[in-house]
Design an enzyme around this catalytic site. Structure first.
Site, PDB file in Angstrom:
ATOM      1  N   ASN A 148       0.843  -1.054   0.100  1.00  0.00           N
ATOM      2  CA  ASN A 148      -0.093  -0.051  -0.040  1.00  0.00           C
ATOM      3  C   ASN A 148       0.925   1.190   0.003  1.00  0.00           C
ATOM      4  O   ASN A 148       0.641   2.391  -0.709  1.00  0.00           O
ATOM      5  CB  ASN A 148      -0.877  -0.077   0.990  1.00  0.00           C
ATOM      6  CG  ASN A 148      -1.889  -1.051   1.126  1.00  0.00           C
ATOM      7  OD1 ASN A 148      -1.828  -1.952   0.253  1.00  0.00           O
ATOM      8  ND2 ASN A 148      -2.680  -1.374   2.140  1.00  0.00           N
ATOM      9  N   THR A 193     -14.303  36.176 -33.421  1.00  0.00           N
ATOM     10  CA  THR A 193     -15.071  35.775 -32.207  1.00  0.00           C
ATOM     11  C   THR A 193     -16.379  35.187 -33.055  1.00  0.00           C
ATOM     12  O   THR A 193     -16.758  35.646 -34.005  1.00  0.00           O
ATOM     13  CB  THR A 193     -15.572  36.837 -31.335  1.00  0.00           C
ATOM     14  OG1 THR A 193     -16.108  37.899 -32.043  1.00  0.00           O
ATOM     15  CG2 THR A 193     -14.270  37.728 -30.702  1.00  0.00           C
ATOM     16  N   HIS A 194     -16.901  34.250 -32.311  1.00  0.00           N
ATOM     17  CA  HIS A 194     -17.934  33.235 -33.094  1.00  0.00           C
ATOM     18  C   HIS A 194     -17.613  32.857 -34.538  1.00  0.00           C
ATOM     19  O   HIS A 194     -18.563  32.851 -35.293  1.00  0.00           O
ATOM     20  CB  HIS A 194     -19.211  34.259 -33.023  1.00  0.00           C
ATOM     21  CG  HIS A 194     -19.392  34.987 -31.734  1.00  0.00           C
ATOM     22  ND1 HIS A 194     -20.283  34.344 -30.943  1.00  0.00           N
ATOM     23  CD2 HIS A 194     -19.346  36.035 -31.160  1.00  0.00           C
ATOM     24  CE1 HIS A 194     -20.503  34.839 -29.831  1.00  0.00           C
ATOM     25  NE2 HIS A 194     -19.677  35.983 -29.896  1.00  0.00           N
ATOM     26  N   SER A 315      -5.500  11.485 -49.502  1.00  0.00           N
ATOM     27  CA  SER A 315      -6.823  10.359 -49.349  1.00  0.00           C
ATOM     28  C   SER A 315      -6.624   9.305 -50.286  1.00  0.00           C
ATOM     29  O   SER A 315      -5.921   9.361 -51.324  1.00  0.00           O
ATOM     30  CB  SER A 315      -8.289  11.178 -49.601  1.00  0.00           C
ATOM     31  OG  SER A 315      -9.022  10.285 -50.357  1.00  0.00           O
ATOM     32  N   LYS A 321      -6.618  15.608 -52.218  1.00  0.00           N
ATOM     33  CA  LYS A 321      -6.801  15.933 -50.700  1.00  0.00           C
ATOM     34  C   LYS A 321      -5.526  15.936 -49.979  1.00  0.00           C
ATOM     35  O   LYS A 321      -4.425  15.379 -50.292  1.00  0.00           O
ATOM     36  CB  LYS A 321      -7.900  14.955 -50.172  1.00  0.00           C
ATOM     37  CG  LYS A 321      -8.928  14.908 -50.333  1.00  0.00           C
ATOM     38  CD  LYS A 321      -9.769  16.081 -49.877  1.00  0.00           C
ATOM     39  CE  LYS A 321     -10.164  16.086 -48.456  1.00  0.00           C
ATOM     40  NZ  LYS A 321     -11.415  15.564 -48.242  1.00  0.00           N
ATOM     41  N   ASN A 323      -5.098  16.225 -46.119  1.00  0.00           N
ATOM     42  CA  ASN A 323      -6.078  16.573 -44.857  1.00  0.00           C
ATOM     43  C   ASN A 323      -4.961  16.946 -43.502  1.00  0.00           C
ATOM     44  O   ASN A 323      -3.881  16.450 -43.527  1.00  0.00           O
ATOM     45  CB  ASN A 323      -6.594  15.252 -44.697  1.00  0.00           C
ATOM     46  CG  ASN A 323      -7.493  15.171 -45.835  1.00  0.00           C
ATOM     47  OD1 ASN A 323      -8.121  15.768 -46.388  1.00  0.00           O
ATOM     48  ND2 ASN A 323      -7.640  13.665 -46.028  1.00  0.00           N
ATOM     49  N   GLU A 328      -6.439  17.018 -36.642  1.00  0.00           N
ATOM     50  CA  GLU A 328      -7.746  16.413 -36.191  1.00  0.00           C
ATOM     51  C   GLU A 328      -7.365  15.282 -35.383  1.00  0.00           C
ATOM     52  O   GLU A 328      -8.179  15.123 -34.108  1.00  0.00           O
ATOM     53  CB  GLU A 328      -8.089  15.809 -37.348  1.00  0.00           C
ATOM     54  CG  GLU A 328      -8.734  16.692 -38.557  1.00  0.00           C
ATOM     55  CD  GLU A 328      -9.079  16.129 -39.660  1.00  0.00           C
ATOM     56  OE1 GLU A 328     -10.220  15.875 -40.070  1.00  0.00           O
ATOM     57  OE2 GLU A 328      -7.999  15.779 -40.471  1.00  0.00           O
ATOM     58  N   TYR A 355      -6.319   1.934   2.300  1.00  0.00           N
ATOM     59  CA  TYR A 355      -6.562   1.425   0.927  1.00  0.00           C
ATOM     60  C   TYR A 355      -7.487   0.710   0.547  1.00  0.00           C
ATOM     61  O   TYR A 355      -8.108  -0.404   1.351  1.00  0.00           O
ATOM     62  CB  TYR A 355      -5.205   0.697   0.688  1.00  0.00           C
ATOM     63  CG  TYR A 355      -5.039  -0.067  -0.593  1.00  0.00           C
ATOM     64  CD1 TYR A 355      -4.324   0.567  -1.584  1.00  0.00           C
ATOM     65  CD2 TYR A 355      -5.228  -1.411  -0.694  1.00  0.00           C
ATOM     66  CE1 TYR A 355      -3.984   0.152  -2.897  1.00  0.00           C
ATOM     67  CE2 TYR A 355      -5.176  -1.867  -2.010  1.00  0.00           C
ATOM     68  CZ  TYR A 355      -4.520  -1.187  -3.008  1.00  0.00           C
ATOM     69  OH  TYR A 355      -4.261  -1.711  -4.274  1.00  0.00           O
ATOM     70  N   LYS A 363      -3.648   3.312 -12.224  1.00  0.00           N
ATOM     71  CA  LYS A 363      -2.530   3.683 -13.193  1.00  0.00           C
ATOM     72  C   LYS A 363      -2.985   3.737 -14.670  1.00  0.00           C
ATOM     73  O   LYS A 363      -2.160   4.583 -15.451  1.00  0.00           O
ATOM     74  CB  LYS A 363      -1.498   2.551 -12.954  1.00  0.00           C
ATOM     75  CG  LYS A 363      -0.868   2.654 -11.542  1.00  0.00           C
ATOM     76  CD  LYS A 363      -0.113   1.365 -11.065  1.00  0.00           C
ATOM     77  CE  LYS A 363      -0.863   0.579 -10.321  1.00  0.00           C
ATOM     78  NZ  LYS A 363      -1.746   0.830  -8.995  1.00  0.00           N
TER      79      LYS A 363
HETATM   80  N1  ARG Z   1      -1.436  -3.940  -7.432  1.00  0.00           N
HETATM   81  C1  ARG Z   1      -2.067  -3.233  -6.247  1.00  0.00           C
HETATM   82  C2  ARG Z   1      -2.204  -1.581  -6.764  1.00  0.00           C
HETATM   83  O1  ARG Z   1      -1.943  -1.441  -7.684  1.00  0.00           O
HETATM   84  C3  ARG Z   1      -0.881  -2.736  -5.102  1.00  0.00           C
HETATM   85  C4  ARG Z   1      -1.124  -2.783  -3.862  1.00  0.00           C
HETATM   86  C5  ARG Z   1      -1.967  -4.098  -3.455  1.00  0.00           C
HETATM   87  N2  ARG Z   1      -2.360  -4.026  -1.982  1.00  0.00           N
HETATM   88  C6  ARG Z   1      -3.063  -4.793  -1.531  1.00  0.00           C
HETATM   89  N3  ARG Z   1      -3.161  -4.604  -0.163  1.00  0.00           N
HETATM   90  N4  ARG Z   1      -3.804  -5.744  -2.166  1.00  0.00           N
HETATM   91  O2  ARG Z   1      -2.874  -0.769  -5.936  1.00  0.00           O
END
Ligand code: ARG
Length: 495
Positions: A148, A193-194, A315, A321, A323, A328, A355, A363
């Protein structure tokens, strides 16, 4: 605390079952913690069976969190120093452990296949590989640490580093804008503007609007860096480590400017990541709106700008074309950046303390946003470098009505109250529109409300309009020169 007494509980706390299991891991996989699943858990001691295969699939995160291997290993190296200071490791144990960790880092960087299907996440993978390599000593690494505080440390370090790198990318874009602005510091275009022609501006003034907005993106990223900069190690699972761990020393080694003040706060909160994603969302929105201008301005209807060929595509069907795909795509990627922010925001809402495993979802949106923002910034910088304005064509497209505000201002200078001036000019412009001519071409009869009409008409040029606006921040050439100087100074300033 003596070395012996501090080591004893940690040794005891390692369940016999997992000690036994770590051994045969010299083969490519660690045996399963039970009969069902493959993933071996460091916590397997209290379990009699493994995870179901579907549950394993849900649980495994190595395929994405291996991106954190550098931060994870550097965190472990610093932790080993902390354990030495806490007298959990001897100096030679610390050195052996650190050498092995660095070896693992080098091997992963070199692309060696060290991971095994039994590794649940990067933290367990590194610890498992370490224990494979240095035996029982590897099992001491996790003393006083929980995944954690480990994952929070890794992730904060990652966010700090990416935030810093992205500030650098923003500056590359700012440099490209500054150079382009210098190139077009005398050329006039219609300001909108606009999406309606509004008032004449210098092209440099327009480009610098992008430059200065990016300055705020940098400060948002820097703020996210500071928010991420509180080191969690020493927090343990939620209550704090029981070992006399020198948190400041560990933080300094890792480049954290501070240590977290509360172990629950440190392990349970991801607002730093949210702030980082928010800053990337804002950046994405900014990039998208300039991209949109360039898309519109590169149409044959406008024809104001041309992007370098390398930032456009043809294109497969229509040979004529060209583009503006780069713009975009950047416009489209803003949706992705905003989505990443919304995604993490949604995960975090209402999470109880401390936690929770939901936090593993923090992530991927961040990894994705970092890559997206980074490539968008790079392409935008290159595309700006390649950009040319067709200044002659732009002038031919500029409507005299762009000078309507200036005429009203002149009337004010002659003593007419602004509302009346606005009305007089409005009538002129309306009449001109009906007759299909420019308001400057209307007969003297129509201009009789304007004192010295002939002289006033002569004054009314686009350059005159621009030069009346040398107020600080305005589009006049003196103001734009001052802006260019300030922009230059900002890029030279460090941090
Ligand atoms: N893979 C977990 C995460 O990304 C790591 C922490 C896991 N901790 C736990 N008490 N299971 O958060």
């Amino acid at each position: 605390m003596t070395r012996k007494s501090s080591m004893t509980p940690s040794r005891k706390s390692i369940p016999a079952a997992s000690r036994k299991k770590a051994k045969p891991a010299q083969t490519s996989t660690i045996p399963s913690s039970g009969s069902k699943g493959k993933v071996s858990a460091m916590w397997a001691g209290r379990f009699s069976g493994g995870m179901s295969p579907a549950m394993e699939k849900l649980s495994v995160s190595l395929h994405f969190d291996k991106k954190l291997y550098r931060e994870d290993i550097e965190g472990s190296v610093a932790h080993a120093h902390g354990l030495f200071a806490a007298k959990v490791l001897t100096a030679s144990e610390r050195d052996r452990m650190i050498a092995a960790l660095k070896g693992i880092q080098a091997d992963i960087a070199a692309g060696k296949a060290l991971f095994s299907p039994s590794d649940e996440d990067i933290h367990m993978a590194v610890e498992r590989i370490l224990t494979d390599r240095i035996g029982g000593l590897g099992k001491k690494l996790h003393t006083g640490r929980s995944r954690n505080d480990q994952v929070a440390t890794d992730f904060r370090l990652y966010v700090m580093r990416r935030a810093e790198a992205l500030v650098g990318r923003v500056e590359d874009l700012q440099r490209a804008l500054l150079e382009k602005a210098k190139q077009y510091k005398k050329d006039i275009m219609p300001g909108y503007t606009h999406v309606q022609q509004a008032q004449p501006i210098l092209i440099a003034h327009y480009l610098l609007s992008f430059f200065f907005a990016l300055e705020r993106d940098k400060s948002r990223l820097r703020h996210a860096w500071w928010s991420a900069g509180e080191m969690p190690l020493g927090s343990g699972a939620l209550a704090g480590s029981a070992f006399p761990y020198k948190r400041e020393m560990v933080a300094e080694r890792l480049g954290f400017p501070a240590v977290s003040r509360n172990s629950i706060d440190a392990t349970a909160h991801r607002d730093f990541a949210l702030e980082f994603l928010g800053s990337l969302g804002c950046l994405g929105v900014l990039l998208s709106s300039y991209a949109e201008d360039f898309v519109i301005w590169s149409t044959s209807e406008f024809g104001y700008v041309k992007l370098g060929e390398a930032y456009t595509s043809g294109s497969s069907m229509m040979p004529q074309k060209r583009n503006p795909d780069s713009m975009e795509l950047i416009r489209g990627k803003a949706g992705r950046l905003m989505g990443a922010y919304a995604r993490l925001f949604t995960v975090l809402k209402g999470l109880p303390h401390g936690y929770d495993r939901d936090l593993q979802e923090d992530k991927e949106p961040v990894f994705d946003a970092v890559e997206t923002a980074s490539v968008c910034l790079q392409v935008m910088a290159e595309a700006i470098e390649s950009l040319t304005f067709d200044t002659k064509k732009i002038l031919t497209r500029m409507q005299p009505a762009l000078l309507a505000t200036d005429l009203a201002d002149i009337l004010v200078e002659k003593g007419v109250p602004f509302r009346d001036a606005h009305h007089i000019v409005g009538r002129l412009v309306g009449e001109a529109e009906k007759k299909g001519v420019s308001f400057l071409e209307l007969p003297a009869e129509s201009w009789k409300a304007v004192p010295d009409a002939a002289a006033v008409k002569k004054l009314l040029t686009f350059a005159f309009s621009v030069e009346r606006r040398n107020i600080q921040g305005g589009t006049g050439s003196k103001s734009v020169t001052a802006q260019l100087k300030e922009a230059e100074k900002m890029l030279k300033r460090v941090g």
